[in-house]
Design a protein around this motif. Structure first.
Motif, PDB file in Angstrom:
ATOM      1  N   PHE A  14     -18.783  36.386 -49.121  1.00  9.46           N
ATOM      2  CA  PHE A  14     -18.793  34.939 -49.320  1.00  9.46           C
ATOM      3  C   PHE A  14     -18.699  34.173 -47.995  1.00  9.46           C
ATOM      4  O   PHE A  14     -18.531  32.965 -47.972  1.00  9.46           O
ATOM      5  CB  PHE A  14     -17.624  34.538 -50.222  1.00  9.46           C
ATOM      6  N   GLY A  15     -18.779  34.911 -46.878  1.00 12.23           N
ATOM      7  CA  GLY A  15     -18.712  34.292 -45.559  1.00 12.23           C
ATOM      8  C   GLY A  15     -17.297  34.013 -45.083  1.00 12.23           C
ATOM      9  O   GLY A  15     -17.107  33.289 -44.118  1.00 12.23           O
ATOM     10  N   LEU A  16     -16.287  34.574 -45.732  1.00 11.03           N
ATOM     11  CA  LEU A  16     -14.897  34.339 -45.361  1.00 11.03           C
ATOM     12  C   LEU A  16     -14.328  35.559 -44.650  1.00 11.03           C
ATOM     13  O   LEU A  16     -14.272  36.654 -45.210  1.00 11.03           O
ATOM     14  CB  LEU A  16     -14.065  34.012 -46.610  1.00 11.03           C
ATOM     15  N   CYS A  17     -13.916  35.353 -43.402  1.00 13.85           N
ATOM     16  CA  CYS A  17     -13.473  36.461 -42.558  1.00 13.85           C
ATOM     17  C   CYS A  17     -12.123  36.158 -41.932  1.00 13.85           C
ATOM     18  O   CYS A  17     -11.837  35.013 -41.582  1.00 13.85           O
ATOM     19  CB  CYS A  17     -14.480  36.679 -41.431  1.00 13.85           C
ATOM     20  N   ARG A  18     -11.316  37.211 -41.761  1.00 13.31           N
ATOM     21  CA  ARG A  18     -10.065  37.051 -41.015  1.00 13.31           C
ATOM     22  C   ARG A  18     -10.402  36.801 -39.566  1.00 13.31           C
ATOM     23  O   ARG A  18     -11.272  37.443 -38.992  1.00 13.31           O
ATOM     24  CB  ARG A  18      -9.212  38.309 -41.127  1.00 13.31           C
ATOM     25  N   THR A  19      -9.697  35.872 -38.961  1.00 11.65           N
ATOM     26  CA  THR A  19      -9.979  35.484 -37.589  1.00 11.65           C
ATOM     27  C   THR A  19      -9.053  36.165 -36.593  1.00 11.65           C
ATOM     28  O   THR A  19      -9.484  36.593 -35.528  1.00 11.65           O
ATOM     29  CB  THR A  19      -9.847  33.958 -37.448  1.00 11.65           C
ATOM     30  N   TYR A  20      -7.762  36.253 -36.928  1.00 10.65           N
ATOM     31  CA  TYR A  20      -6.755  36.784 -36.007  1.00 10.65           C
ATOM     32  C   TYR A  20      -6.048  37.981 -36.626  1.00 10.65           C
ATOM     33  O   TYR A  20      -5.602  37.936 -37.766  1.00 10.65           O
ATOM     34  CB  TYR A  20      -5.727  35.704 -35.655  1.00 10.65           C
ATOM     35  N   ALA A  21      -5.922  39.045 -35.845  1.00 10.36           N
ATOM     36  CA  ALA A  21      -5.296  40.268 -36.337  1.00 10.36           C
ATOM     37  C   ALA A  21      -3.833  40.060 -36.715  1.00 10.36           C
ATOM     38  O   ALA A  21      -3.326  40.738 -37.604  1.00 10.36           O
ATOM     39  CB  ALA A  21      -5.416  41.374 -35.288  1.00 10.36           C
ATOM     40  N   ASN A  22      -3.163  39.118 -36.067  1.00 15.28           N
ATOM     41  CA  ASN A  22      -1.740  38.923 -36.340  1.00 15.28           C
ATOM     42  C   ASN A  22      -1.478  37.906 -37.451  1.00 15.28           C
ATOM     43  O   ASN A  22      -0.331  37.592 -37.723  1.00 15.28           O
ATOM     44  CB  ASN A  22      -1.010  38.497 -35.060  1.00 15.28           C
ATOM     45  N   GLU A  28     -11.569  32.251 -41.963  1.00 14.17           N
ATOM     46  CA  GLU A  28     -12.477  31.163 -41.618  1.00 14.17           C
ATOM     47  C   GLU A  28     -13.843  31.470 -42.195  1.00 14.17           C
ATOM     48  O   GLU A  28     -14.189  32.625 -42.439  1.00 14.17           O
ATOM     49  CB  GLU A  28     -12.590  31.004 -40.095  1.00 14.17           C
ATOM     50  N   TYR A  29     -14.608  30.411 -42.388  1.00 13.25           N
ATOM     51  CA  TYR A  29     -15.956  30.569 -42.914  1.00 13.25           C
ATOM     52  C   TYR A  29     -16.921  30.918 -41.785  1.00 13.25           C
ATOM     53  O   TYR A  29     -16.974  30.237 -40.769  1.00 13.25           O
ATOM     54  CB  TYR A  29     -16.418  29.285 -43.605  1.00 13.25           C
ATOM     55  N   PHE A  30     -17.676  32.005 -41.972  1.00 19.09           N
ATOM     56  CA  PHE A  30     -18.737  32.422 -41.058  1.00 19.09           C
ATOM     57  C   PHE A  30     -19.985  32.587 -41.909  1.00 19.09           C
ATOM     58  O   PHE A  30     -20.114  33.568 -42.640  1.00 19.09           O
ATOM     59  CB  PHE A  30     -18.400  33.754 -40.371  1.00 19.09           C
ATOM     60  N   GLY A  31     -20.882  31.625 -41.819  1.00 15.98           N
ATOM     61  CA  GLY A  31     -22.079  31.638 -42.656  1.00 15.98           C
ATOM     62  C   GLY A  31     -22.941  32.876 -42.488  1.00 15.98           C
ATOM     63  O   GLY A  31     -23.673  33.243 -43.395  1.00 15.98           O
ATOM     64  N   VAL A  32     -22.857  33.542 -41.348  1.00 15.30           N
ATOM     65  CA  VAL A  32     -23.675  34.736 -41.109  1.00 15.30           C
ATOM     66  C   VAL A  32     -23.023  36.010 -41.636  1.00 15.30           C
ATOM     67  O   VAL A  32     -23.629  37.068 -41.602  1.00 15.30           O
ATOM     68  CB  VAL A  32     -23.990  34.912 -39.602  1.00 15.30           C
ATOM     69  N   ALA A  33     -21.798  35.911 -42.119  1.00 12.24           N
ATOM     70  CA  ALA A  33     -21.072  37.116 -42.533  1.00 12.24           C
ATOM     71  C   ALA A  33     -21.746  37.886 -43.675  1.00 12.24           C
ATOM     72  O   ALA A  33     -21.765  39.112 -43.640  1.00 12.24           O
ATOM     73  CB  ALA A  33     -19.630  36.789 -42.900  1.00 12.24           C
ATOM     74  N   PRO A  34     -22.281  37.232 -44.707  1.00 13.53           N
ATOM     75  CA  PRO A  34     -22.849  38.043 -45.785  1.00 13.53           C
ATOM     76  C   PRO A  34     -23.886  39.074 -45.335  1.00 13.53           C
ATOM     77  O   PRO A  34     -23.757  40.241 -45.688  1.00 13.53           O
ATOM     78  CB  PRO A  34     -23.433  37.003 -46.742  1.00 13.53           C
ATOM     79  N   PRO A  35     -24.878  38.717 -44.504  1.00 15.74           N
ATOM     80  CA  PRO A  35     -25.834  39.758 -44.122  1.00 15.74           C
ATOM     81  C   PRO A  35     -25.370  40.646 -42.969  1.00 15.74           C
ATOM     82  O   PRO A  35     -25.780  41.793 -42.869  1.00 15.74           O
ATOM     83  CB  PRO A  35     -27.090  38.979 -43.720  1.00 15.74           C
ATOM     84  N   THR A  36     -24.511  40.134 -42.082  1.00 19.12           N
ATOM     85  CA  THR A  36     -24.170  40.894 -40.874  1.00 19.12           C
ATOM     86  C   THR A  36     -22.757  41.441 -40.862  1.00 19.12           C
ATOM     87  O   THR A  36     -22.427  42.267 -40.024  1.00 19.12           O
ATOM     88  CB  THR A  36     -24.336  40.021 -39.615  1.00 19.12           C
ATOM     89  N   GLY A  37     -21.897  40.986 -41.749  1.00 17.82           N
ATOM     90  CA  GLY A  37     -20.492  41.385 -41.739  1.00 17.82           C
ATOM     91  C   GLY A  37     -19.685  40.450 -40.861  1.00 17.82           C
ATOM     92  O   GLY A  37     -20.232  39.598 -40.159  1.00 17.82           O
ATOM     93  N   CYS A  38     -18.396  40.594 -40.919  1.00 21.08           N
ATOM     94  CA  CYS A  38     -17.498  39.720 -40.163  1.00 21.08           C
ATOM     95  C   CYS A  38     -17.464  40.106 -38.691  1.00 21.08           C
ATOM     96  O   CYS A  38     -17.575  41.288 -38.354  1.00 21.08           O
ATOM     97  CB  CYS A  38     -16.079  39.807 -40.732  1.00 21.08           C
TER      98      CYS A  38
END
Length: 52
Positions: A14-22, A28-38
């Protein structure tokens, strides 16, 4: 399963990726995440070049 765990496993579709490991709750929303991954996570906000 709590919401953050579900997003960790399914959010990229859905384009939603964790931004910070801690910050397990910070997504955060990353529109490119669905085809390429976070993108790789930053260690924390102090290492995020977008904030410099």
């Amino acid at each position: 399963m709590d919401g953050a765990a579900w997003l960790d496993q399914n959010g990229a579709a859905f384009g939603l990726c964790r931004t910070y490991a801690n910050e397990g709750w910070h997504f955060e929303y990353f529109g490119v995440a669905p085809p390429t991954g976070c993108p790789a996570m930053y260690t924390d906000a102090a290492h995020d070049p977008r904030l410099l």
